[in-house]
Design an enzyme around this catalytic site. Sequence first.
Site, mmCIF file in Angstrom:
data_model
loop_
_atom_site.group_PDB
_atom_site.id
_atom_site.type_symbol
_atom_site.label_atom_id
_atom_site.label_comp_id
_atom_site.label_asym_id
_atom_site.label_seq_id
_atom_site.Cartn_x
_atom_site.Cartn_y
_atom_site.Cartn_z
ATOM 1 N N LYS A 31 -22.300 -5.957 47.872
ATOM 2 C CA LYS A 31 -21.468 -6.721 48.818
ATOM 3 C C LYS A 31 -22.209 -7.381 49.989
ATOM 4 O O LYS A 31 -22.579 -8.547 49.926
ATOM 5 C CB LYS A 31 -20.352 -5.809 49.333
ATOM 6 C CG LYS A 31 -19.374 -5.405 48.218
ATOM 7 C CD LYS A 31 -18.108 -4.779 48.748
ATOM 8 C CE LYS A 31 -17.028 -4.700 47.693
ATOM 9 N NZ LYS A 31 -16.910 -3.424 46.991
ATOM 10 N N ASP A 53 -23.545 5.544 46.594
ATOM 11 C CA ASP A 53 -23.009 4.206 46.363
ATOM 12 C C ASP A 53 -22.794 3.559 47.736
ATOM 13 O O ASP A 53 -21.801 3.830 48.419
ATOM 14 C CB ASP A 53 -21.697 4.307 45.581
ATOM 15 C CG ASP A 53 -21.070 2.940 45.315
ATOM 16 O OD1 ASP A 53 -21.455 1.960 45.983
ATOM 17 O OD2 ASP A 53 -20.181 2.862 44.446
ATOM 18 N N PHE A 112 -14.558 5.035 44.212
ATOM 19 C CA PHE A 112 -14.507 3.793 43.429
ATOM 20 C C PHE A 112 -15.934 3.306 43.213
ATOM 21 O O PHE A 112 -16.673 3.119 44.173
ATOM 22 C CB PHE A 112 -13.690 2.704 44.120
ATOM 23 C CG PHE A 112 -13.663 1.430 43.307
ATOM 24 C CD1 PHE A 112 -12.808 1.318 42.213
ATOM 25 C CD2 PHE A 112 -14.513 0.377 43.602
ATOM 26 C CE1 PHE A 112 -12.809 0.157 41.428
ATOM 27 C CE2 PHE A 112 -14.510 -0.787 42.828
ATOM 28 C CZ PHE A 112 -13.662 -0.890 41.732
HETATM 29 C C1 LIG Z 1 -16.828 -3.087 45.559
HETATM 30 C C2 LIG Z 1 -17.437 -1.803 45.185
HETATM 31 C C3 LIG Z 1 -18.050 -1.617 43.929
HETATM 32 C C4 LIG Z 1 -18.006 -2.679 42.854
HETATM 33 O O1 LIG Z 1 -18.711 -3.817 43.219
HETATM 34 P P1 LIG Z 1 -18.543 -5.154 42.342
HETATM 35 O O2 LIG Z 1 -19.508 -6.107 42.985
HETATM 36 O O3 LIG Z 1 -17.129 -5.585 42.429
HETATM 37 O O4 LIG Z 1 -18.932 -4.814 40.952
HETATM 38 C C5 LIG Z 1 -18.669 -0.416 43.687
HETATM 39 N N1 LIG Z 1 -18.694 0.562 44.596
HETATM 40 C C6 LIG Z 1 -18.137 0.426 45.815
HETATM 41 C C7 LIG Z 1 -18.227 1.535 46.798
HETATM 42 C C8 LIG Z 1 -17.477 -0.752 46.141
HETATM 43 O O5 LIG Z 1 -16.881 -0.880 47.339
#
Ligand SMILES: *Cc1c(COP(=O)(O)O)cnc(C)c1O
Length: 391
Positions: free
Chosen positions: A249, A223, A139
Amino acid sequence: MTFEQIKKLDTSSAMPTYGRFDAAFDRGEGATLWDVEGKKYIDFSSGIGVNSLGHRHPAWLAAVEGQLSRLAHTSNLYYNEATARLTDKLTSFCPQGSRVFMANSGAEANEGMIKLARKYSFDRYGEGRNEIISLKGSFHGRTLTTLSATGQDVFHQFFHPFTEGFVYADANMDSVESLVNERTCAVMFETIQGEGGVIPLDEGFLSELWRFARERDILLLADEVQTGIGRTGSLFSFPEFPDVFSLAKGLGGGLPIGAVVATEKCAEVLGPSTHGSTFGGNPVAAAGALAVLETVGNEEFLASVVKKGEYIRDGLKKRNLPVSEIRGRGLMLGIDIEGVEAKPLCAALLKNGLVSLTAKTSLRFLPPLVISYEEIDEGLDILKSTLEEMK
Ligand SMILES: *Cc1c(COP(=O)(O)O)cnc(C)c1O
């Protein structure tokens, strides 16, 4: 306002994109929350891994309030001390020569990382070498390009045309190698797939991937939006620095933020006028993020995250809960419970005063990194009594 009044206002005016749970929180302290009716909850979710220092952490609050009362925003046309200190602090944890681009969210950081990878390849190899391999079950965000990067078919509906140039591998070398060709410029991955179910990648696969990609000048894009900034018990979750990684985050500690960090080889790829963001590096968010890094970025704190993760695992065992599997690292945990579906369990836990998350069919815990042992015990006791109720 009462909860019902808030709910009514929201549901009649906000787009119905979220299936919200029945709670409206009013205030928090550490890993404890109170809703608008005064009911108390233990927070095992951190607002999806965001409130890394919990609620109202004194250092974070002082930094944010101090900056807010002086200056909230000036744009990236000018320098700003809070932002400069943050990028300097972030790179102090990275190999010499690393550089940072500040954004506002995980998706925006990943967009920047993808742009960087394609420009790196364009600068060195010219047109056509722009394909990115991402992993099935991943994701990466909700923008059109990060949806494309997300390796799950359910996200590839309705919004066509999506950004081209993504292919999806299983999390093993055979699958990755079968997709590599002269167009491949990067491999993008989460070391522990968060939204995908708290699925850690195999360590052998990761080290093979590093060797393989380095030999071919294929960039490694990690990521770290969910796994970064101490969540897994180390500041970053990868075994070795990749070429580029994204953060969001937990970095902000509660305010919107995102970052793209590039190590030396890629540090200057995004030159003047190639990328930008009006809000990126906002001084208030930056001041808070600096307080997060100053608190989290040391061995002692990171060791406490590992210990608390173990304490949760032990606590589940001690309470004889019907756990069939626990995955993850540090305070990023995916838990499968025999005979109980995660979604209704999560809703029942909320009713009983524990804020938790799900990830696919698993229960997911992402508590604040500063959670106390008492709060962990209270939370696990609620899990135990809720499971007894649901029998
Ligand atoms: C939450 C998340 C995203 C997206 O982040 P947003 O701040 O909602 O755009 C992307 N990659 C990972 C691994 C995530 O957990």
